[in-house]
Design a protein around this motif. Structure first.
Motif, PDB file in Angstrom:
ATOM      1  N   CYS A  68       0.010   7.216  12.003  1.00 31.53           N
ATOM      2  CA  CYS A  68      -0.045   7.311  10.540  1.00 31.53           C
ATOM      3  C   CYS A  68      -0.835   8.550  10.165  1.00 31.53           C
ATOM      4  CB  CYS A  68      -0.687   6.076   9.928  1.00 31.53           C
ATOM      5  SG  CYS A  68      -0.677   6.159   8.117  1.00 31.53           S
ATOM      6  N   CYS A  80      -1.556   9.342   6.915  1.00 28.21           N
ATOM      7  CA  CYS A  80      -2.019   9.245   5.528  1.00 28.21           C
ATOM      8  C   CYS A  80      -3.479   9.714   5.427  1.00 28.21           C
ATOM      9  CB  CYS A  80      -1.854   7.823   4.991  1.00 28.21           C
ATOM     10  SG  CYS A  80      -3.178   6.679   5.432  1.00 28.21           S
ATOM     11  N   CYS A 118      -6.234   7.317   6.774  1.00 29.68           N
ATOM     12  CA  CYS A 118      -6.341   7.249   8.237  1.00 29.68           C
ATOM     13  C   CYS A 118      -6.987   8.504   8.795  1.00 29.68           C
ATOM     14  CB  CYS A 118      -4.960   7.042   8.862  1.00 29.68           C
ATOM     15  SG  CYS A 118      -4.354   5.349   8.709  1.00 29.68           S
ATOM     16  N   ARG A 138     -10.038  -2.303   7.675  1.00 28.68           N
ATOM     17  CA  ARG A 138     -10.238  -1.557   8.910  1.00 28.68           C
ATOM     18  C   ARG A 138     -11.475  -2.071   9.634  1.00 28.68           C
ATOM     19  NH1 ARG A 138      -7.258   3.523   8.396  1.00 28.68           N
ATOM     20  NH2 ARG A 138      -6.196   3.473   6.382  1.00 28.68           N
TER      21      ARG A 138
HETATM   22 ZN   LIG Z   1      -2.597   5.573   7.342  1.00 25.94          ZN
END
Ligand SMILES: [Zn+2]
Ligand SMILES: [Zn+2]
Length: 141
Positions: free
Chosen positions: A29, A31, A34, A70
């Protein structure tokens, strides 16, 4: 697949986990959340039946969106997990935290590719989904 192919831990060893069921392939990922959390793309994979943690109190959970949180080690800060808030069976583990992270299958796909910072590229030819494509697929499920 042996048990050792499903276990992992953080840098200091306070968090040890075991994946349950079939191990999936690595997803990346790109993004911004992240990249900020890990310091680069999130490389993670899913186990079909979730993950068990030997000492759950050793994990610090941070809610990073309406749907996800997370998990990192309270002691050493290693980024270990991403999970759905309302379905903890869907827990993605960071590929690098697996004990045998040198023996994983090739990358399955990239997501949020349109949000990727411009300063790195991966050379694999796995599918690349934009944020819109990924969200559309999630909502279709
Ligand atoms: Zn992400
Ligand atoms: Zn630790």
């Amino acid at each position: 697949m042996s048990k050792q192919d499903k276990t992992g831990q953080c840098l200091c060893g306070a968090v040890k986990y075991e994946g349950l069921g079939e191990r999936g392939r690595v997803h990346l990922c790109h993004c911004p959340d992240c990249v900020r959390w890990i310091g680069g793309p999130f490389m993670g994979l899913l186990f079909a039946d979730g993950v068990t943690v030997a000492d759950p109190a050793a994990v610090n959970w941070y809610q990073s969106s309406d749907w996800g949180e997370r998990g990192s080690c309270r002691t050493c800060g290693t980024a270990l997990f991403w999970r759905l808030r309302d379905n903890h069976r869907t827990t993605i583990v960071t590929a690098g935290s697996l004990d045998r992270n040198d023996a994983l299958e090739p990358i399955e796909e990239h997501i949020f590719i349109d949000r990727k910072p411009p300063w790195y590229e991966f050379a694999d030819d796995a599918p690349r989904l934009t944020a819109a494509e990924f969200m559309a697929r999630m909502q279709g499920q």
